[in-house]
Structure formats: C-alpha cells, structure tokens
Design a protein around this motif. Sequence first.
Motif, short mmCIF file in Angstrom:
data_model
loop_
_atom_site.label_atom_id
_atom_site.label_comp_id
_atom_site.label_asym_id
_atom_site.label_seq_id
_atom_site.Cartn_x
_atom_site.Cartn_y
_atom_site.Cartn_z
N ARG A 1 -1.89 -5.32 -6.12
CA ARG A 1 -0.59 -4.63 -6.03
C ARG A 1 -0.26 -4.28 -4.58
O ARG A 1 0.88 -4.44 -4.12
CB ARG A 1 -0.58 -3.39 -6.91
CG ARG A 1 -0.61 -3.71 -8.38
CD ARG A 1 -0.78 -2.44 -9.23
NE ARG A 1 -1.09 -2.76 -10.59
CZ ARG A 1 -0.18 -2.99 -11.54
NH1 ARG A 1 1.11 -2.95 -11.22
NH2 ARG A 1 -0.54 -3.27 -12.77
N GLU A 2 -1.25 -3.82 -3.84
CA GLU A 2 -1.03 -3.48 -2.43
C GLU A 2 -0.72 -4.74 -1.61
O GLU A 2 0.15 -4.73 -0.76
CB GLU A 2 -2.25 -2.75 -1.87
CG GLU A 2 -2.11 -2.33 -0.42
CD GLU A 2 -0.97 -1.35 -0.19
OE1 GLU A 2 -0.44 -1.32 0.96
OE2 GLU A 2 -0.59 -0.61 -1.11
N TYR A 3 -1.45 -5.81 -1.88
CA TYR A 3 -1.20 -7.08 -1.19
C TYR A 3 0.23 -7.54 -1.42
O TYR A 3 0.93 -7.95 -0.49
CB TYR A 3 -2.20 -8.13 -1.69
CG TYR A 3 -2.04 -9.47 -1.02
CD1 TYR A 3 -2.68 -9.74 0.18
CD2 TYR A 3 -1.26 -10.47 -1.60
CE1 TYR A 3 -2.55 -10.97 0.80
CE2 TYR A 3 -1.12 -11.70 -0.98
CZ TYR A 3 -1.76 -11.95 0.21
OH TYR A 3 -1.62 -13.16 0.83
N LEU A 4 0.69 -7.48 -2.66
CA LEU A 4 2.06 -7.89 -2.98
C LEU A 4 3.10 -7.00 -2.30
O LEU A 4 4.13 -7.48 -1.83
CB LEU A 4 2.28 -7.92 -4.49
CG LEU A 4 1.56 -9.05 -5.23
CD1 LEU A 4 1.73 -8.89 -6.73
CD2 LEU A 4 2.07 -10.40 -4.77
N ARG A 5 2.83 -5.69 -2.24
CA ARG A 5 3.76 -4.78 -1.55
C ARG A 5 3.87 -5.14 -0.07
O ARG A 5 4.95 -5.17 0.50
CB ARG A 5 3.30 -3.32 -1.70
CG ARG A 5 3.83 -2.63 -2.93
CD ARG A 5 3.60 -1.12 -2.88
NE ARG A 5 2.20 -0.74 -2.96
CZ ARG A 5 1.50 -0.64 -4.08
NH1 ARG A 5 2.07 -0.89 -5.23
NH2 ARG A 5 0.23 -0.28 -4.07
N LYS A 6 2.72 -5.41 0.56
CA LYS A 6 2.71 -5.72 2.00
C LYS A 6 3.35 -7.06 2.30
O LYS A 6 3.92 -7.24 3.37
CB LYS A 6 1.27 -5.72 2.52
CG LYS A 6 0.67 -4.35 2.68
CD LYS A 6 -0.73 -4.48 3.23
CE LYS A 6 -1.39 -3.13 3.39
NZ LYS A 6 -2.78 -3.25 3.83
N GLN B 1 5.57 -8.87 0.30
CA GLN B 1 6.68 -9.20 -0.61
C GLN B 1 7.72 -10.11 0.04
O GLN B 1 8.12 -11.09 -0.55
CB GLN B 1 7.33 -7.92 -1.11
CG GLN B 1 8.35 -8.19 -2.18
CD GLN B 1 8.88 -6.91 -2.81
OE1 GLN B 1 8.60 -5.83 -2.31
NE2 GLN B 1 9.61 -7.04 -3.87
#
Length: 160
Positions: A148-153, A155
């Motif tokens: 989830r953090e990877y996708l936020r960073k 996006q």
Amino acid sequence: MACGTLVVLDIHTLQVVYEDYSVLTLSVPYVPGFLAFREAPVLLELLEKMKAGANLSYPLLHHVDGLTLSGVRQLLKAKKDCAEDFITLTGCSGRIWGVAMRSTDGCLKPIFISIGDRISLDTAIKIVKMTCKYRVPESIRQADIRSREYLRKHQGKIYK
C-alpha cells in the motif's frame, strides 16, 4: 493493475530482511476461487528475482472435500472455550487438508494453514503461531502495509 509484494522476515525478531515489489497489468479476469491464476505470475516473478539476487513463504477455503468456510467458523465457535486454538480440517474423504487457526481470542475469522513445499503441517503451524503478532502472520501483514505504501509513493508513475 496489481502490485505484488514479497516480504521475508527474520523468524526470531520478525524484522523485515528482504522486500521487493512488482506492478503489472492483469490480463486474466477475476473469477472467485481462481485467484491463483491472477496472483501466481507476479509472485513467481518476485520469488525468482529473490532467488537470483538475494542472500538469504492467500489461502481461501470456498468448498473443498465437504469443508466450507461457514462450517469451519461453526467449528471454531463450538470450540471457543477450548485451550486449543486450531481445528484440523479433515474432509469427507478422510484427508487432512490443513488446519484453521484462531489467531486471537474470540476471533472467528480463521487463518488457514496447509502443508507447503518441503514443510510439514506441524512446522507450518509453529511458524504461523510464532509470527502472529496480530490477526495475520507478520509477513502477510508487512507485505500488505508495504505494498500500500509503495503504491501511494509511486501512484503517478504506475498509472501513466
């Protein structure tokens, strides 16, 4: 789009010692009960990448051999006062498919544990018990948090 995340923990400290991500466009449609056809390719890619370069393990139960999710939950509910925190999943055929484990007191949403590649059921149960700080094993929890953090960073880069 899918983001696969591979997380490896130190079994003694539960600290993450390896992590990697892969984002890809899915070509296989969602079909309930057949998630492996969508998830396996990205996970196999991550495992191969780790094996090649690192120095260093989604279970769902819809209906298998007479076992159902609702039936397993009923069995766990019936054993809520029992000291044992898991039930053996024995199908109508007599085959043992694994266990359903209650990770926290009163939890009727079980973790399903089965025999893996070169690991016995007893060892798999011990590892899951050792790594459950919360409702799910820490490796799965960390993979979820980190993906989830990877996708936020990333996006903006991923969806172009």
